[in-house]
Design an enzyme around this catalytic site. Structure first.
Site, PDB file in Angstrom:
ATOM      1  N   HIS A 111       4.733 -12.788   6.366  1.00  0.00           N
ATOM      2  CA  HIS A 111       3.491 -13.273   6.186  1.00  0.00           C
ATOM      3  C   HIS A 111       3.454 -14.806   5.502  1.00  0.00           C
ATOM      4  CE1 HIS A 111       3.584 -11.653   2.322  1.00  0.00           C
ATOM      5  NE2 HIS A 111       2.481 -12.314   1.759  1.00  0.00           N
ATOM      6  N   ASP A 136       2.246 -11.010  10.057  1.00  0.00           N
ATOM      7  CA  ASP A 136       0.963 -10.480   9.679  1.00  0.00           C
ATOM      8  C   ASP A 136       0.025 -11.365  10.307  1.00  0.00           C
ATOM      9  OD1 ASP A 136      -1.386 -10.094   8.517  1.00  0.00           O
ATOM     10  OD2 ASP A 136      -0.499  -9.839   6.298  1.00  0.00           O
ATOM     11  N   LYS A 138      -2.866 -12.292   9.883  1.00  0.00           N
ATOM     12  CA  LYS A 138      -3.861 -13.345   9.267  1.00  0.00           C
ATOM     13  C   LYS A 138      -2.827 -14.423   8.753  1.00  0.00           C
ATOM     14  CE  LYS A 138      -3.415 -10.922   4.666  1.00  0.00           C
ATOM     15  NZ  LYS A 138      -2.503  -9.680   4.955  1.00  0.00           N
ATOM     16  N   TYR A 168      -2.004  -4.894   1.103  1.00  0.00           N
ATOM     17  CA  TYR A 168      -1.024  -4.474   0.185  1.00  0.00           C
ATOM     18  C   TYR A 168      -1.529  -2.782  -0.021  1.00  0.00           C
ATOM     19  CZ  TYR A 168       1.281  -3.708  -4.518  1.00  0.00           C
ATOM     20  OH  TYR A 168       1.888  -3.018  -5.422  1.00  0.00           O
ATOM     21  N   ARG A 237      -2.687   9.583  -5.449  1.00  0.00           N
ATOM     22  CA  ARG A 237      -2.504   8.493  -4.298  1.00  0.00           C
ATOM     23  C   ARG A 237      -2.745   9.380  -2.915  1.00  0.00           C
ATOM     24  NH1 ARG A 237       2.845   4.817  -4.668  1.00  0.00           N
ATOM     25  NH2 ARG A 237       2.056   3.525  -6.648  1.00  0.00           N
ATOM     26  N   GLU A 304       5.369   4.652   0.979  1.00  0.00           N
ATOM     27  CA  GLU A 304       6.059   5.403  -0.039  1.00  0.00           C
ATOM     28  C   GLU A 304       6.029   6.702  -0.123  1.00  0.00           C
ATOM     29  OE1 GLU A 304       4.668   3.308  -3.739  1.00  0.00           O
ATOM     30  OE2 GLU A 304       5.533   1.446  -3.345  1.00  0.00           O
ATOM     31  N   LYS A 374      12.932  -9.756  -5.237  1.00  0.00           N
ATOM     32  CA  LYS A 374      12.296 -10.683  -4.386  1.00  0.00           C
ATOM     33  C   LYS A 374      12.849 -11.944  -4.819  1.00  0.00           C
ATOM     34  CE  LYS A 374       7.709  -8.354  -3.482  1.00  0.00           C
ATOM     35  NZ  LYS A 374       6.413  -8.592  -3.821  1.00  0.00           N
TER      36      LYS A 374
END
Length: 419
Positions: A111, A136, A138, A168, A237, A304, A374
């Site tokens: 993105h 993405d 957007k 996210y 979760r 996950e 990252k």
């Protein structure tokens, strides 16, 4: 006299057309050869910090990279695909028979960070593999146009047939991978395993090393989904309902969910995987996988738990029912593991994940994971510069075919060559 006038008019008409045609040619040539236009060559020198990591570069200060303002270059370039891929240093031939006989599939969800994406793609690109790119929905149109232009030059790289507005920790992130899996399942390339990536990843292993790792005795017929039984600390979760606000965030609704379908034991792990083709068919076709997917729609960060839970289903092809955190898919420095699994972040932490600085490279190289996460081109550009050149040197050193000049990422400057 009339005959003479007609001849004059014809001459003048031909002359006028000739002037127009020459002017058009001049303007087109002038535009493409404008010295101020964006060129990929010699844009910036290789950072001096790279010297410690490179084996075949005598004097780093004399070497220049072909990377500069990639988005503008790609959008404004008038070059055809043959020249574009050469100038961006893509490898255009399989480097060994072993790699050619083991094609792989890759999913890349992106993105932002166009430069890191292009450098990631060319680092993992091999003509025998296949690549699905999910952009993405957007993302800015300029970004999408630049991505479309570069991947349009490759028959084995394509955009996902369906684009999500990714949030996210939302279901949309899982759906993006599933969209690409469905597309890859239709590919004519008979890939053996599929690996998912994001645009801020970068490889540590070469393609040959990935192939050898995938074919090792431990992983030859298994899926790689590192994880364990869901810890009590994060059970909310999947035990509480959540609502995804598209493109924004995920919020808890305070309502209890029903248990997982088919009496499945819920596992927790990474969102990253390496999956066999048989397992992908199971994910796309089995009732168990479809029911778990529907149940996961109102959970937090379902990517996950989805893959790792299905990989503990005994009848799933390539399942690893006794698996735990095995599989060195990602090198990540989490802030809460500082001093335990790593020596601290030499860049800076964002959401408890290290954005790597140049000082993190020795740890990454020695760890030799499949990929690392990252990287940011704006925060620590020299980190990607050095790692990319280190990786390309390794890839080319393992080649069984003659190395072609366009595959080299750095070249000596004219001044240093002449001296």
């Amino acid at each position: 006299m009339n005959k003479l006038n007609v001849t004059k008019c014809s001459f003048l008409l031909c002359l006028g057309f000739s002037i127009i045609i020459c002017s058009v040619i001049y303007l087109r040539v002038g535009k493409t050869t404008d010295p101020n236009s964006i060129e990929p060559f010699g844009c910036k020198p290789l950072p001096n910090q790279c010297q410690a990591f490179l084996s075949s570069t005598d004097n780093v200060a004399e070497w220049f990279q072909g990377n500069c303002q990639l988005q503008g270059y790609i959008l404004n370039s008038h070059r055809n695909c043959y020249n574009l891929t050469r100038e961006l240093h893509f490898i255009t031939r399989p480097l060994s028979r072993e790699e050619e006989d083991y094609p792989m599939a890759f999913i890349i969800t992106i993105h932002k960070e166009l430069e890191v994406f292009v450098r990631l793609l060319r680092a993992i690109y091999m003509p025998q593999n296949v690549y699905c790119i999910h952009v993405d929905a957007k993302a800015p149109w300029e970004y999408q146009a630049a991505v479309q232009k570069i991947i349009g030059c490759f028959q084995n790289v394509f955009l996902s047939s369906r684009s999500e507005i990714v949030t996210y920790a939302g279901f949309s992130r899982l759906q993006a991978d599933l969209n690409c899996l469905r597309d890859l399942a239709k590919s004519k390339i008979r890939w053996k395993k599929v690996v998912n990536l994001c645009g801020q990843d970068f490889p540590i292993m070469s393609n040959l090393e990935l192939v050898q790792y995938m074919q090792s005795q431990r992983w030859r017929d298994r899926n790689m989904t590192p994880g364990t039984k869901q810890p009590v600390s994060i059970k909310q979760r999947t035990e509480q309902q959540h609502l995804e606000i598209p493109g924004s965030h995920v919020k808890a609704l305070g309502r209890k969910k029903s248990p997982a379908p088919h009496n499945l034991q819920v596992y927790f792990g990474t969102a990253y995987f390496a999956l066999t083709r048989g397992f992908v068919d199971f994910v796309l076709e089995s009732t168990i996988a479809r029911d778990l997917l529907e149940w996961s729609r109102d959970t937090f960060s379902p990517d996950e738990h989805y893959w790792v839970t299905l990989n503990h289903v005994e009848e799933a092809p390539g399942s690893y029912v006794n698996g735990n955190w095995e599989g060195d898919i990602r090198a990540i420095k989490w802030s809460d593991q500082e001093g335990v699994t790593h020596n601290g972040c030499k860049g800076h932490y964002v959401h408890n994940i290290c954005i790597y600085g140049i000082g993190d490279l020795p740890w990454l190289i020695n760890k030799n994971s499949m990929f690392a996460n990252k990287f940011e081109s704006n925060s620590f550009p020299e980190t990607v510069d050095c790692l990319e050149e280190w990786h390309r040197q390794k890839v080319l050193s393992q080649s069984s075919v003659p190395v072609e000049p366009p595959w080299l990422l750095v070249t000596k400057s004219n001044s240093s060559s002449s001296s």
